[in-house]
Motif scaffolding. Structure first.
Motif, PDB file in Angstrom:
ATOM      1  N   SER A  87      42.789  52.124  46.674  1.00 39.91           N
ATOM      2  CA  SER A  87      41.996  53.184  46.049  1.00 39.91           C
ATOM      3  C   SER A  87      40.814  53.602  46.914  1.00 39.91           C
ATOM      4  CB  SER A  87      41.508  52.728  44.669  1.00 39.91           C
ATOM      5  OG  SER A  87      40.703  51.579  44.774  1.00 39.91           O
ATOM      6  N   PHE A  93      37.134  58.352  42.950  1.00 44.89           N
ATOM      7  CA  PHE A  93      38.578  58.145  42.977  1.00 44.89           C
ATOM      8  C   PHE A  93      38.917  56.694  42.631  1.00 44.89           C
ATOM      9  CE2 PHE A  93      42.612  57.162  45.067  1.00 44.89           C
ATOM     10  CZ  PHE A  93      43.410  58.184  44.580  1.00 44.89           C
ATOM     11  N   ASN A  94      38.084  55.769  43.066  1.00 43.31           N
ATOM     12  CA  ASN A  94      38.314  54.349  42.762  1.00 43.31           C
ATOM     13  C   ASN A  94      38.295  54.105  41.254  1.00 43.31           C
ATOM     14  OD1 ASN A  94      38.637  51.563  43.322  1.00 43.31           O
ATOM     15  ND2 ASN A  94      36.444  51.241  43.246  1.00 43.31           N
ATOM     16  N   GLY A 125      40.793  57.211  48.518  1.00 47.99           N
ATOM     17  CA  GLY A 125      39.636  57.997  48.076  1.00 47.99           C
ATOM     18  C   GLY A 125      38.795  58.466  49.244  1.00 47.99           C
ATOM     19  N   PRO A 167      38.969  63.158  39.419  1.00 48.57           N
ATOM     20  CA  PRO A 167      37.928  62.139  39.581  1.00 48.57           C
ATOM     21  C   PRO A 167      36.512  62.676  39.415  1.00 48.57           C
ATOM     22  CG  PRO A 167      38.960  62.656  41.701  1.00 48.57           C
ATOM     23  CD  PRO A 167      39.786  63.299  40.644  1.00 48.57           C
ATOM     24  N   ALA A 220      46.544  56.943  40.235  1.00 47.47           N
ATOM     25  CA  ALA A 220      45.814  57.253  41.468  1.00 47.47           C
ATOM     26  C   ALA A 220      46.761  57.718  42.571  1.00 47.47           C
ATOM     27  CB  ALA A 220      45.018  56.024  41.927  1.00 47.47           C
ATOM     28  N   ASP A 271      41.640  54.671  39.100  1.00 46.78           N
ATOM     29  CA  ASP A 271      42.783  53.786  39.323  1.00 46.78           C
ATOM     30  C   ASP A 271      42.878  52.789  38.172  1.00 46.78           C
ATOM     31  OD1 ASP A 271      44.924  52.460  40.496  1.00 46.78           O
ATOM     32  OD2 ASP A 271      43.628  51.156  41.696  1.00 46.78           O
ATOM     33  N   SER A 314      46.597  61.566  44.176  1.00 44.96           N
ATOM     34  CA  SER A 314      46.342  61.718  45.612  1.00 44.96           C
ATOM     35  C   SER A 314      47.542  62.347  46.323  1.00 44.96           C
ATOM     36  CB  SER A 314      46.006  60.366  46.242  1.00 44.96           C
ATOM     37  OG  SER A 314      47.060  59.440  46.064  1.00 44.96           O
TER      38      SER A 314
END
Length: 315
Positions: A145, A81-82, A149, A188, A91, A85, A95
């Motif tokens: 993030s 997930f990071n 995440g 992701p 992001a 971004d 989310s």
């Protein structure tokens, strides 16, 4: 309160990201902080994958295997997930959709504390997106993030395990828990898997940064930041709709279906992007439209009057 360890781990992840934003941390330091946070929720709060829920005929797995798989999954999903971004609002919007779904589902399953936690994050993200939407005035950074995440990874694991072990009368049950969890984090998961494979095929380090993410490809097609974000959000909503439509099927049907659709869409995106880039390249004017005429070099001459006045030695 069963959620207290999750809140403690979430706070730890927040400060790991904040520290990295203020002073760059080494990869080992960040991973160590993430591991401690994952340990808190897996071992102390018992949020883990307890089995494969009938996939390949496997239901229960040994406790130590459950711990290893669950901690690894949390670390992998947090960092995946990071990596997405990279655009204004991307992001946060991705989310937001997931937390809305999880908040609703935890409420259906009578897991009120986790539902409230999800909806609190929804409100936080909405207020953040007001200023993070393109053109952004503020940015998420690793603080946001990594925290989001981590929360997504933990709550998705809880969603998978509860779906795999609950009875149908306890809430809305998805009979393909693993496929449903993959669909919730498909953007992701697919993006990270794709770039890691491409980098290794080119002999590069999988951790080496580049501009081969899915959102970079969409930008090359000529889309704006907000258009890229909305495109990926609609794709995410499409996958959530898919698990609703296939809620009565098990993982043997749904997991290959989710993966195949993601791969086909990704390959189609690559083909369209390549076609679009070639088209833009043909339309672009050449760098040097006109040849620059070079001036011919003329040897300087000395006028006769000067030569008469100057005594040149033969030595």
């Amino acid at each position: 309160m069963e959620i207290r360890f999750l809140l403690a781990a979430f706070g730890l992840m927040f400060f790991v990201g904040l520290r990295d934003d203020m002073v760059n941390m080494s990869a080992f330091q960040k991973l160590a902080g993430q591991f401690i946070a994952a340990y808190l929720v897996v071992v102390m709060s018992d949020i883990r994958l307890t089995g494969l829920y009938g996939f390949f005929g496997v239901y229960d797995i040994p406790l130590w295997v459950s711990y290893v798989i669950s901690i690894f999954t949390i670390l992998a999903l947090t960092n995946s997930f990071n990596l997405i971004d990279g655009l204004d609002g991307l992001a946060g919007s991705i989310s937001l959709v997931t937390f809305l779904f999880l908040g609703w589902w935890f409420m259906e399953a009578d897991l009120t504390s986790y539902s409230v936690f999800s909806f609190i994050l929804v409100g936080s993200i909405l207020s953040f997106l007001v200023y993070n939407w393109h053109p952004a005035k503020i940015f998420m950074g690793d603080t946001g993030s990594l925290s989001l995440g981590f929360a997504l990874a933990v709550l998705t694991i809880l969603f998978i395990d509860k779906n795999g072990t609950m009875a149908s009368y306890e809430g809305w049950k998805f009979n393909a828990p693993i496929a449903s969890g993959v669909a919730l984090l498909i953007i992701p998961i697919y993006d990270t898997t794709r770039i890691f494979i491409k980098r290794m095929m080119k002999g590069k380090s999988p951790m080496e940064p580049d501009k081969s993410h899915v959102h970079h490809f969409l930008l090359r097609m000529g889309l704006r930041h907000d258009q890229v974000t909305l495109t990926l959000v609609f794709i995410k909503i499409g996958f959530i709709a898919l698990i609703f439509l296939g809620s009565n099927f098990n993982d043997h049907v749904m997991l290959p279906l989710v993966i195949c659709i993601a791969v086909v869409l990704g390959l189609r995106l690559d083909a369209l992007t390549l076609k679009r880039v070639k088209k833009l390249y043909k339309k672009a004017p050449p760098i040097l439209s006109k040849k620059v005429k070079r001036k011919t070099y003329q040897k300087p001459t000395i006028q006769g009057e000067v030569l008469d006045k100057v005594n040149i030695s033969d030595n």
